[in-house]
Enzyme design. Structure first.
Site, PDB file in Angstrom:
ATOM      1  N   GLY A 162      98.182   4.529 -27.803  1.00  0.00           N
ATOM      2  CA  GLY A 162      98.458   5.615 -26.875  1.00  0.00           C
ATOM      3  C   GLY A 162      97.618   5.484 -25.619  1.00  0.00           C
ATOM      4  O   GLY A 162      96.615   4.759 -25.600  1.00  0.00           O
ATOM      5  N   CYS A 222      95.260   0.211 -32.277  1.00  0.00           N
ATOM      6  CA  CYS A 222      94.654   0.508 -30.983  1.00  0.00           C
ATOM      7  C   CYS A 222      94.123   1.948 -30.961  1.00  0.00           C
ATOM      8  O   CYS A 222      93.161   2.257 -31.639  1.00  0.00           O
ATOM      9  CB  CYS A 222      95.652   0.232 -29.857  1.00  0.00           C
ATOM     10  SG  CYS A 222      94.873   0.078 -28.227  1.00  0.00           S
ATOM     11  N   TYR A 223      94.751   2.863 -30.201  1.00  0.00           N
ATOM     12  CA  TYR A 223      94.303   4.263 -30.195  1.00  0.00           C
ATOM     13  C   TYR A 223      94.301   4.833 -31.611  1.00  0.00           C
ATOM     14  O   TYR A 223      93.425   5.613 -31.987  1.00  0.00           O
ATOM     15  CB  TYR A 223      95.216   5.106 -29.300  1.00  0.00           C
ATOM     16  CG  TYR A 223      94.820   6.568 -29.221  1.00  0.00           C
ATOM     17  CD1 TYR A 223      93.990   7.029 -28.199  1.00  0.00           C
ATOM     18  CD2 TYR A 223      95.258   7.490 -30.169  1.00  0.00           C
ATOM     19  CE1 TYR A 223      93.613   8.370 -28.131  1.00  0.00           C
ATOM     20  CE2 TYR A 223      94.892   8.826 -30.113  1.00  0.00           C
ATOM     21  CZ  TYR A 223      94.062   9.260 -29.092  1.00  0.00           C
ATOM     22  OH  TYR A 223      93.678  10.580 -29.042  1.00  0.00           O
ATOM     23  N   HIS A 265      97.317  -5.311 -30.906  1.00  0.00           N
ATOM     24  CA  HIS A 265      98.705  -4.921 -31.171  1.00  0.00           C
ATOM     25  C   HIS A 265      99.427  -6.002 -31.978  1.00  0.00           C
ATOM     26  O   HIS A 265      99.849  -7.016 -31.419  1.00  0.00           O
ATOM     27  CB  HIS A 265      99.446  -4.678 -29.854  1.00  0.00           C
ATOM     28  CG  HIS A 265      98.997  -3.449 -29.134  1.00  0.00           C
ATOM     29  ND1 HIS A 265      99.542  -2.209 -29.385  1.00  0.00           N
ATOM     30  CD2 HIS A 265      98.033  -3.266 -28.194  1.00  0.00           C
ATOM     31  CE1 HIS A 265      98.940  -1.306 -28.622  1.00  0.00           C
ATOM     32  NE2 HIS A 265      98.023  -1.923 -27.895  1.00  0.00           N
ATOM     33  N   GLU A 309     102.363  -5.724 -33.257  1.00  0.00           N
ATOM     34  CA  GLU A 309     103.812  -5.577 -33.105  1.00  0.00           C
ATOM     35  C   GLU A 309     104.398  -6.406 -31.965  1.00  0.00           C
ATOM     36  O   GLU A 309     105.609  -6.627 -31.914  1.00  0.00           O
ATOM     37  CB  GLU A 309     104.186  -4.098 -32.911  1.00  0.00           C
ATOM     38  CG  GLU A 309     103.768  -3.474 -31.588  1.00  0.00           C
ATOM     39  CD  GLU A 309     102.341  -2.932 -31.566  1.00  0.00           C
ATOM     40  OE1 GLU A 309     102.043  -2.086 -30.707  1.00  0.00           O
ATOM     41  OE2 GLU A 309     101.513  -3.379 -32.394  1.00  0.00           O
ATOM     42  N   SER A 327     134.313   2.731 -25.538  1.00  0.00           N
ATOM     43  CA  SER A 327     133.999   2.289 -24.180  1.00  0.00           C
ATOM     44  C   SER A 327     134.084   0.776 -24.044  1.00  0.00           C
ATOM     45  O   SER A 327     134.185   0.242 -22.947  1.00  0.00           O
ATOM     46  CB  SER A 327     132.586   2.741 -23.798  1.00  0.00           C
ATOM     47  OG  SER A 327     131.618   2.026 -24.556  1.00  0.00           O
ATOM     48  N   GLY A 328     134.017   0.084 -25.170  1.00  0.00           N
ATOM     49  CA  GLY A 328     133.938  -1.378 -25.132  1.00  0.00           C
ATOM     50  C   GLY A 328     132.517  -1.868 -25.169  1.00  0.00           C
ATOM     51  O   GLY A 328     132.252  -3.063 -25.255  1.00  0.00           O
ATOM     52  N   VAL A 350     128.534  -2.042 -26.857  1.00  0.00           N
ATOM     53  CA  VAL A 350     128.073  -2.451 -28.187  1.00  0.00           C
ATOM     54  C   VAL A 350     128.146  -1.307 -29.195  1.00  0.00           C
ATOM     55  O   VAL A 350     128.692  -1.457 -30.293  1.00  0.00           O
ATOM     56  CB  VAL A 350     126.620  -2.991 -28.118  1.00  0.00           C
ATOM     57  CG1 VAL A 350     126.084  -3.303 -29.514  1.00  0.00           C
ATOM     58  CG2 VAL A 350     126.556  -4.237 -27.244  1.00  0.00           C
ATOM     59  N   ASP A 351     127.602  -0.141 -28.825  1.00  0.00           N
ATOM     60  CA  ASP A 351     127.487   0.954 -29.785  1.00  0.00           C
ATOM     61  C   ASP A 351     128.847   1.477 -30.249  1.00  0.00           C
ATOM     62  O   ASP A 351     129.101   1.597 -31.452  1.00  0.00           O
ATOM     63  CB  ASP A 351     126.652   2.099 -29.195  1.00  0.00           C
ATOM     64  CG  ASP A 351     125.267   1.646 -28.753  1.00  0.00           C
ATOM     65  OD1 ASP A 351     124.765   0.671 -29.341  1.00  0.00           O
ATOM     66  OD2 ASP A 351     124.699   2.245 -27.828  1.00  0.00           O
ATOM     67  N   SER A 352     129.724   1.783 -29.297  1.00  0.00           N
ATOM     68  CA  SER A 352     131.033   2.320 -29.692  1.00  0.00           C
ATOM     69  C   SER A 352     131.861   1.257 -30.411  1.00  0.00           C
ATOM     70  O   SER A 352     132.650   1.574 -31.310  1.00  0.00           O
ATOM     71  CB  SER A 352     131.788   2.869 -28.483  1.00  0.00           C
ATOM     72  OG  SER A 352     132.183   1.846 -27.605  1.00  0.00           O
ATOM     73  N   LYS A 361     118.989  -0.822 -31.583  1.00  0.00           N
ATOM     74  CA  LYS A 361     120.041  -1.662 -30.986  1.00  0.00           C
ATOM     75  C   LYS A 361     120.172  -3.020 -31.687  1.00  0.00           C
ATOM     76  O   LYS A 361     121.276  -3.502 -31.922  1.00  0.00           O
ATOM     77  CB  LYS A 361     119.735  -1.879 -29.504  1.00  0.00           C
ATOM     78  CG  LYS A 361     120.904  -2.397 -28.697  1.00  0.00           C
ATOM     79  CD  LYS A 361     121.869  -1.269 -28.384  1.00  0.00           C
ATOM     80  CE  LYS A 361     122.777  -1.594 -27.235  1.00  0.00           C
ATOM     81  NZ  LYS A 361     123.530  -0.415 -26.790  1.00  0.00           N
TER      82      LYS A 361
END
Length: 436
Positions: A59, A86-87, A175, A177, A229-230, A232-234, A375
């Site tokens: 943070g 970290c924090y 970190h 990650e 919509s075309g 990725v998600d939809s 995603k």
């Protein structure tokens, strides 16, 4: 009955780090379900989530400041393994009686970490005595809390990692990650899989199986409507719903005239021809241009495009008979951002088109099969379901389409020029092997 894929779960507590979502993504890559909660979340809510391990994020604050972010002291008495990053590590040290001071020299960037206690704990399997890590801090732990030991140091951090073997509480000043810490994934895996005893059932195949089961149970024999919509998600929502309920799904594809060259045809070919999904295409380019006339400000254009989309979609939706559910491509970062905006911890970058909006217009219950997914997980599911790579891995494309790339007022001739220029550019990237 087989074990539920989210029975093993890790909780990430967010102190406002830019890397918080990345921590959660890394945990899921290791094969364990994970969610992000705000640091002010009550102990009762945390207990209800029932995590097998807790990670405290980094943070921007300093623990030395009065009123700085902290978790409930009783969190450390739950008997659940805890890792502070970290924090998060500094918060552990301070809250449990250690000391945190301003470092003589701030560490930002690559640093060499000298390790000890390598055989077990977080550094299990790492054979080197010195590894490269990514640091980003101005404070450091100068005195360990009672019962804690140090397991690493750097030039500017005499205690760069700490642990309490009895309470299974760990801290890392660096970190793990980020990709700049090469052994970071191994360190996180040691915590999640070995120390927290989580199995690795969270993967694309199991997620699809669980989602299909949940969709069938929720929807039953009802009909579902999806705005396609075309993107990725939809696209993945469409494929997932088709897998679960087949012809109970109807998609409405609003072609706003601001898509890339031939994109509308590609969407129809993929979903109607390959997957056999019912898709109604509405060519509404003229309507969008009419509603955009005279608008030059980017946010005014964005809002106009959004409103026209809803109007056109609503008109088409009313033609679809006996629809009982509205499907949306909301993903987990949308949910996190929206929750963050509500409690004032995140800045509004833009209003999400997925969270909210349409349900109020349609008065239908919403089904969001991807709302717990990042995603990269959505893309993996899409691949597993057989969606083409050119849809899943194409460059990000916002809801307003090419409208965001046209300066000033949007006109038909500008759209055509931009479609052709964009197609030349993208084609060259593909041909030269630079697209990905």
């Amino acid at each position: 009955m087989s074990k539920d894929i989210i029975e093993d779960r890790i909780l990430v507590i967010d102190f406002g780090s830019q890397y918080t979502q990345l921590i959660a993504r890394r945990v899921r890559e290791i094969g364990v379900y994970c969610e992000i909660y705000h640091y002010k979340t009550s102990l009762s809510v945390i207990k209800k989530f029932n995590p097998q391990g807790i990670i405290l994020s980094g943070g921007p604050e300093t623990v030395k400041q009065k009123g700085s972010p902290k978790v409930a002291d009783k969190l450390f008495d739950l008997g659940i393994p805890i890792l502070g990053i970290c924090y998060g590590m500094q918060a552990i040290a301070k809250q449990l009686g250690g000391k945190v001071e301003l470092a003589e020299k701030r560490e930002f960037g690559q640093a060499d970490l000298v390790l000890k206690n390598l055989a077990k704990g977080l550094f299990k399997g790492i054979k080197k005595k010195s590894i490269s890590v990514w640091m980003s801090h101005g404070d450091h732990v100068s005195r360990l809390p009672k019962g804690f030991k140090s397991s690493a140091k750097s030039v500017n951090s005499p205690i760069a990692a700490l642990f309490n073997p009895d309470k299974k509480i760990f801290g890392l000043q660096f970190h793990p990650e980020v990709t700049h810490t090469p052994q970071g994934k191994q360190i996180l895996k040691n915590f999640v899989r070995d120390i927290c005893n989580c199995s690795g059932l969270w993967n694309a195949k199991n997620i699809i199986s669980k989602s299909v089961e949940e969709i069938k149970e929720k929807v039953g024999s009802d009909k579902v409507l999806l705005g396609l919509s075309g993107g990725v998600d939809s696209a993945v929502v469409a494929a997932l719903l088709s897998e679960a309920i087949g012809n109970q799904l109807t998609c409405v594809f609003v072609d706003n005239g601001l898509l890339r060259l031939n994109e509308g045809d590609q969407v129809m070919k993929t979903f109607k021809d390959k997957f056999g999904i019912k898709v109604k295409r509405t060519n509404a380019g003229n309507q969008f241009l009419k509603d955009l006339k005279g608008k030059k400000d980017p946010e005014h254009k964005r809002k106009a495009i959004g409103k026209t989309f809803i109007d056109v979609f609503l008109k088409e939706a009313k033609k679809s008979k006996k629809i009982k559910w509205l499907a949306q491509g909301t993903i987990y970062p949308d949910v996190i951002e929206s929750a963050g905006n509500k409690n004032g911890t995140a800045h509004v970058i833009k209003s999400h088109h997925n969270v909210g909006g349409l349900p109020d217009y349609l008065k239908l219950p919403v089904i969001e099969p991807l709302k717990d997914l990042f995603k990269d997980e959505v893309r993996k599911i899409g691949l597993e379901l057989g969606l083409p790579r050119e849809i899943l891995f194409r460059h990000p494309f916002p809801g307003p389409g090419l409208g965001v790339r046209i300066l000033g007022e949007i006109k038909r001739e500008y759209i055509r020029i931009l479609q052709l220029a964009d197609d030349i550019f993208i084609s060259e990237l593909v041909e030269e092997g630079y697209y990905d």
